[in-house]
Enzyme design. Structure first.
Site, PDB file in Angstrom:
ATOM      1  N   SER A  89     -28.153   9.073 -23.320  1.00  0.00           N
ATOM      2  CA  SER A  89     -28.172   7.656 -23.652  1.00  0.00           C
ATOM      3  C   SER A  89     -26.779   7.110 -23.371  1.00  0.00           C
ATOM      4  O   SER A  89     -25.906   7.848 -22.916  1.00  0.00           O
ATOM      5  CB  SER A  89     -28.566   7.467 -25.103  1.00  0.00           C
ATOM      6  OG  SER A  89     -27.814   8.326 -25.910  1.00  0.00           O
ATOM      7  N   LYS A 125     -29.627  -3.975 -17.974  1.00  0.00           N
ATOM      8  CA  LYS A 125     -30.174  -2.845 -18.724  1.00  0.00           C
ATOM      9  C   LYS A 125     -31.609  -3.190 -19.114  1.00  0.00           C
ATOM     10  O   LYS A 125     -31.848  -4.110 -19.899  1.00  0.00           O
ATOM     11  CB  LYS A 125     -29.337  -2.570 -19.969  1.00  0.00           C
ATOM     12  CG  LYS A 125     -29.866  -1.403 -20.778  1.00  0.00           C
ATOM     13  CD  LYS A 125     -28.852  -0.946 -21.814  1.00  0.00           C
ATOM     14  CE  LYS A 125     -29.303   0.336 -22.476  1.00  0.00           C
ATOM     15  NZ  LYS A 125     -30.491   0.163 -23.304  1.00  0.00           N
ATOM     16  N   ASP A 127     -35.168  -3.099 -20.811  1.00  0.00           N
ATOM     17  CA  ASP A 127     -35.644  -2.716 -22.135  1.00  0.00           C
ATOM     18  C   ASP A 127     -37.026  -2.084 -21.999  1.00  0.00           C
ATOM     19  O   ASP A 127     -38.046  -2.705 -22.254  1.00  0.00           O
ATOM     20  CB  ASP A 127     -35.693  -3.961 -23.029  1.00  0.00           C
ATOM     21  CG  ASP A 127     -35.806  -3.589 -24.496  1.00  0.00           C
ATOM     22  OD1 ASP A 127     -35.742  -2.385 -24.816  1.00  0.00           O
ATOM     23  OD2 ASP A 127     -35.959  -4.508 -25.307  1.00  0.00           O
ATOM     24  N   CYS A 429     -36.269   9.461 -60.023  1.00  0.00           N
ATOM     25  CA  CYS A 429     -36.275  10.571 -60.979  1.00  0.00           C
ATOM     26  C   CYS A 429     -35.503  10.259 -62.243  1.00  0.00           C
ATOM     27  O   CYS A 429     -35.399  11.110 -63.125  1.00  0.00           O
ATOM     28  CB  CYS A 429     -35.718  11.840 -60.327  1.00  0.00           C
ATOM     29  SG  CYS A 429     -33.935  11.781 -60.061  1.00  0.00           S
TER      30      CYS A 429
HETATM   31  O1  JCF Z   1     -31.812   0.040 -17.641  1.00  0.00           O
HETATM   32  C1  JCF Z   1     -31.611   0.917 -18.428  1.00  0.00           C
HETATM   33  N1  JCF Z   1     -32.242   0.927 -19.574  1.00  0.00           N
HETATM   34  C2  JCF Z   1     -30.641   2.008 -18.106  1.00  0.00           C
HETATM   35  C3  JCF Z   1     -30.501   3.120 -18.920  1.00  0.00           C
HETATM   36  C4  JCF Z   1     -29.880   1.908 -16.927  1.00  0.00           C
HETATM   37  C5  JCF Z   1     -28.998   2.915 -16.588  1.00  0.00           C
HETATM   38  O2  JCF Z   1     -28.289   2.840 -15.457  1.00  0.00           O
HETATM   39  C6  JCF Z   1     -28.858   4.065 -17.403  1.00  0.00           C
HETATM   40  C7  JCF Z   1     -29.619   4.158 -18.586  1.00  0.00           C
HETATM   41  C8  JCF Z   1     -29.460   5.303 -19.374  1.00  0.00           C
HETATM   42  C9  JCF Z   1     -28.593   6.301 -18.982  1.00  0.00           C
HETATM   43  N2  JCF Z   1     -27.999   5.065 -17.040  1.00  0.00           N
HETATM   44  C10 JCF Z   1     -27.887   6.161 -17.805  1.00  0.00           C
HETATM   45  C11 JCF Z   1     -26.946   7.210 -17.379  1.00  0.00           C
END
Ligand code: JCF
Length: 714
Positions: A89, A125, A127, A429
């Site tokens: 993570s 990122k 979800d 308790c």
């Molecule tokens: O988009 C994501 N949720 C995401 C998660 C993108 C990434 O490049 C990630 C990840 C989780 C671990 N890269 C790693 C190394």
């Protein structure tokens, strides 16, 4: 087909029986024989018809109703896959400042000047949920969820149904594990929920849940009917590198046929990263899928490899999260929950409110100071506003963390409202609940006589990072504890003999049959051989987390050696507020405190727990049921595993921090001073007294290049 309105009860009953048979046959054909005999649309229509009849004649619903075979699949239905390379993570950044800090800590670790060029990728990122796809000789051979990062679930049949996911690759390395995020678009999510509602099936709270529920279906036919998508963003096991850079590797994955996120950008400074973050944040609502932040990664893969990992997250990447979402609602009640270590945790019960698309009705209140609005040292929390029953409160939710109360509207407070009195006895308790000095948490002193503590300890014991017993989750633990069948962990391993006759008892229980009971006993037996670190973590000792359990397991040869060291430490005269340095004067304490990642709080809590007679007896009973496996000398092929190494002088190719963590990653122990226990001294230019001492002691000494050659570094 008879019109639903005209259907008599007898006809309905017969039709439900026919539908059950047909749907079961369709499932069999699809799974066992890999030869679907009806189309997805036909299958859906049969399921819908079944649900409609059931809705009209609820009393006719069959025990083996096809509707019930849809819901969330039990995790035990999937086989496990161990990831060759762990799925990690990411650490989090929330403020712009954290992004600058990320950059400067990387420069510091690598020994790069503030103005040396250093590029990062920045991408949204997603979800969703992460998935690892393994290709061998260009063929997709399996797909696994992240699971706990080292072991996931085999969802290959389901992954094959994801539209646009390549089943075979040309021009790929012989072994290639592609990692990325499975997600569902907003439009597909809405349409799915509409269909689910129309057929009387369960609807999903958000696209992430819908994607997870769909991927983790035991019935791949159902997954196939769910519109999942996949973005590739990383890789695991590889037989040949994809490229020299992160951005190059992503381009290569795109060339191989994977969807990659079009908003991925190469940035040359934290300022550019933050600017791209702002741009993605503005585009967020128009993307058509959920994102919860921006991921930054060091672009140069050689640098990524030098940076390596902390216990669960890479040093070379970070997730910059979007700010939390807020909403106002009424505080209806404050419940006190008692945790595994006796901590009394207040929980806010709220009038349900939607915060960022999720309905929230509970929030954490942390501890009594948080409710009072003032810490023990007198600092204000929320500007000193206390929280009272009936208050109008602001709920704050960031990503997947537990919502919390972030503000109180005093203008809406009732005149007759009273300050909340935090209980001084355990609500479970009735034992005294006390607060130790310097601790913000009030704890029940009942120990194992407190049913809440006992149950929480058991739940922790069977949890994922600990014994992870299939079929024995939180619900079953509560049930068995309530029945008096298991009171402490060792009881779990005596269930089978106890139930030679009692099997009947279990079978009479709702949800238990002969087969599931047998499966449970087998799953329990499978965990009689347990990794040392899982055993330690499973004990549920305060401050003993997964990472610390691994550190301890690496440094003690076995459980009895650890227990003896703890016993010796317990013999040391008690000191008032001993400093870490003072404690280290005792060899027994030093054997814990010298371990990187093991501090005073953990050592104290471990030593105290093991010195308590009833606790120790309970652990001994448990250990007697088990074979505790020493850590697979993780890098026992490495020449330095188990050795104690000291670095001195100036290192020119890496910083001290990097040298230390690389040595530790290879299983070495890094010490700051030379002694008879030192196996190896790595001396750079300017080495002084340590080098002389090592020479006196006849300790092997290498220069930096010799060291790099020894560990096989490029
Ligand atoms: O988009 C994501 N949720 C995401 C998660 C993108 C990434 O490049 C990630 C990840 C989780 C671990 N890269 C790693 C190394």
């Amino acid at each position: 087909m008879t019109d639903l309105g005209a259907l008599t009860e007898t006809e309905a009953k017969a039709e439900l029986a026919r539908l059950a048979t047909r749907l079961a046959a369709a499932n069999r054909a699809y799974h066992a024989e890999d030869a679907p005999e009806i189309s997805d649309a036909e299958y859906d229509a049969l399921k819908r018809r079944n649900a409609e009849i059931e809705a009209r004649f609820p009393s006719l619903k069959r025990a083996d109703s096809p509707s019930d075979q849809v819901g969330a699949a039990p995790a035990s239905g999937f086989q496990k896959i161990t990831h060759r390379v762990p799925m990690l993570s990411l650490g989090n950044a929330f403020e712009d400042e954290d992004v600058h800090e990320f950059d400067s800590s990387i420069r510091k670790y690598l020994g790069l000047a503030p103005d040396a060029p250093l590029a990062y990728t920045a991408e949204p990122k997603i979800d969703g949920l992460s998935l690892s796809l393994r290709y061998e000789d260009g063929q997709l051979i399996h797909a696994a969820t992240r699971g706990d990062g080292s072991t996931g679930e085999n969802v290959t049949a389901n992954a094959r149904t994801i539209a646009g996911l390549p089943q075979s690759l040309t021009g790929a390395p012989a072994v290639l594990e592609v990692r990325g995020e499975v997600y569902m678009s907003h439009a597909d999510f809405e349409a799915l929920n509409t269909r689910q509602a129309a057929s009387g099936d369960k609807t999903f709270a958000n696209p992430r849940n819908a994607a997870a529920g769909s991927l983790r279906q035991l019935d791949a036919l159902i997954t196939a009917a769910r519109p999942l998508k996949f973005f590739a963003y990383a890789w695991g096991d590889l037989s040949a590198p994809l490229a020299d850079t992160q951005s190059g590797a992503i381009t290569r994955l795109a060339d191989l046929g994977f969807d990659t996120n079009p908003l991925t950008k190469l940035c040359k400074s934290p300022a550019e990263m933050i600017a791209h973050y702002r741009q993605i944040e503005e585009a967020r609502a128009t993307l058509g899928y959920d994102i919860d932040g921006v991921v930054y990664k060091v672009d140069d893969l050689a640098l990524q490899s030098r940076l390596g990992f902390r216990s669960t997250t890479p040093r070379w990447a970070i997730a910059h999260k979007f700010p939390a979402e807020l909403a106002w609602t009424r505080l209806e009640a404050i419940d006190i929950q008692v945790g595994r270590t006796g901590a009394l945790s207040p929980v806010a019960r709220l009038q349900p409110v939607t915060v960022g698309g999720v309905v929230v009705s509970n929030a954490t209140l942390h501890n009594e100071d948080y409710i009072a609005g003032r810490s023990a040292t007198g600092e204000e929390i929320r500007g000193g506003k206390d929280i009272r029953l009936g208050d109008w409160v602001q709920v704050y939710r960031a990503g997947d963390v537990i919502p919390k109360i972030s503000d109180v509207d005093l203008s809406k407070r009732k005149k007759d409202s009273k300050i909340f009195r935090f209980p001084e006895t355990c609500p479970e308790c009735d034992s005294q609940a006390i607060r130790e000095e310097g601790d913000a948490v009030r704890r029940c002193t009942g120990g194992l006589i407190c049913p809440a503590q006992a149950v929480e300890k058991l739940k922790h014991f069977v949890s994922r990072g600990a014994f992870d017993i299939e079929g024995l989750g939180a619900r079953q633990v509560e049930q068995f504890y309530g029945d008096g069948w298991i009171k402490e962990p060792s009881d779990i391993f005596r269930l089978r003999p106890r139930f030679a006759s009692g099997l009947q008892q279990l079978k009479n229980r709702e949800g238990w049959g002969e087969k599931s009971a047998e499966n449970l006993f087998d799953a329990i037996d499978a965990k009689r051989q347990i990794d040392f670190h899982r055993f330690l973590f499973g004990l549920g000792i305060r401050h003993l987390g997964e990472a610390a359990a691994k550190d301890l397991a690496r440094h003690f040869p076995d459980w009895s050696a650890l227990a003896e060291a703890a016993d010796r430490a317990a013999q040391e005269p008690a000191r008032n507020d001993p400093s870490k340095e003072a404690l280290k004067a005792s060899p027994a304490w030093a054997s814990f405190l010298d371990i990187d990642g093991v501090g005073r709080a953990l050592t104290q809590s471990l030593v105290t727990a093991l010195a308590q007679d009833h606790e120790r007896a309970s652990i001994d009973r448990l250990a007697a049921e088990l074979t505790i496996l020493p850590p697979e000398a993780q890098s026992n092929d490495s020449r330095v595993a188990g050795k104690t190494v000291v670095f001195t002088g100036t290192l020119e190719k890496m910083t001290r921090a990097e040298a230390k963590s690389r040595a530790e990653a290879l299983g070495a122990k890094v010490s700051g001073s030379v002694s008879a226990k030192t196996d190896l001294l790595v001396a750079g230019p300017g080495a002084g007294s340590k080098a002389r001492k090592a020479a006196d002691l006849g300790i092997e000494t290498l220069d930096e290049d010799g060291w790099l050659a020894l560990i096989g570094a490029p």
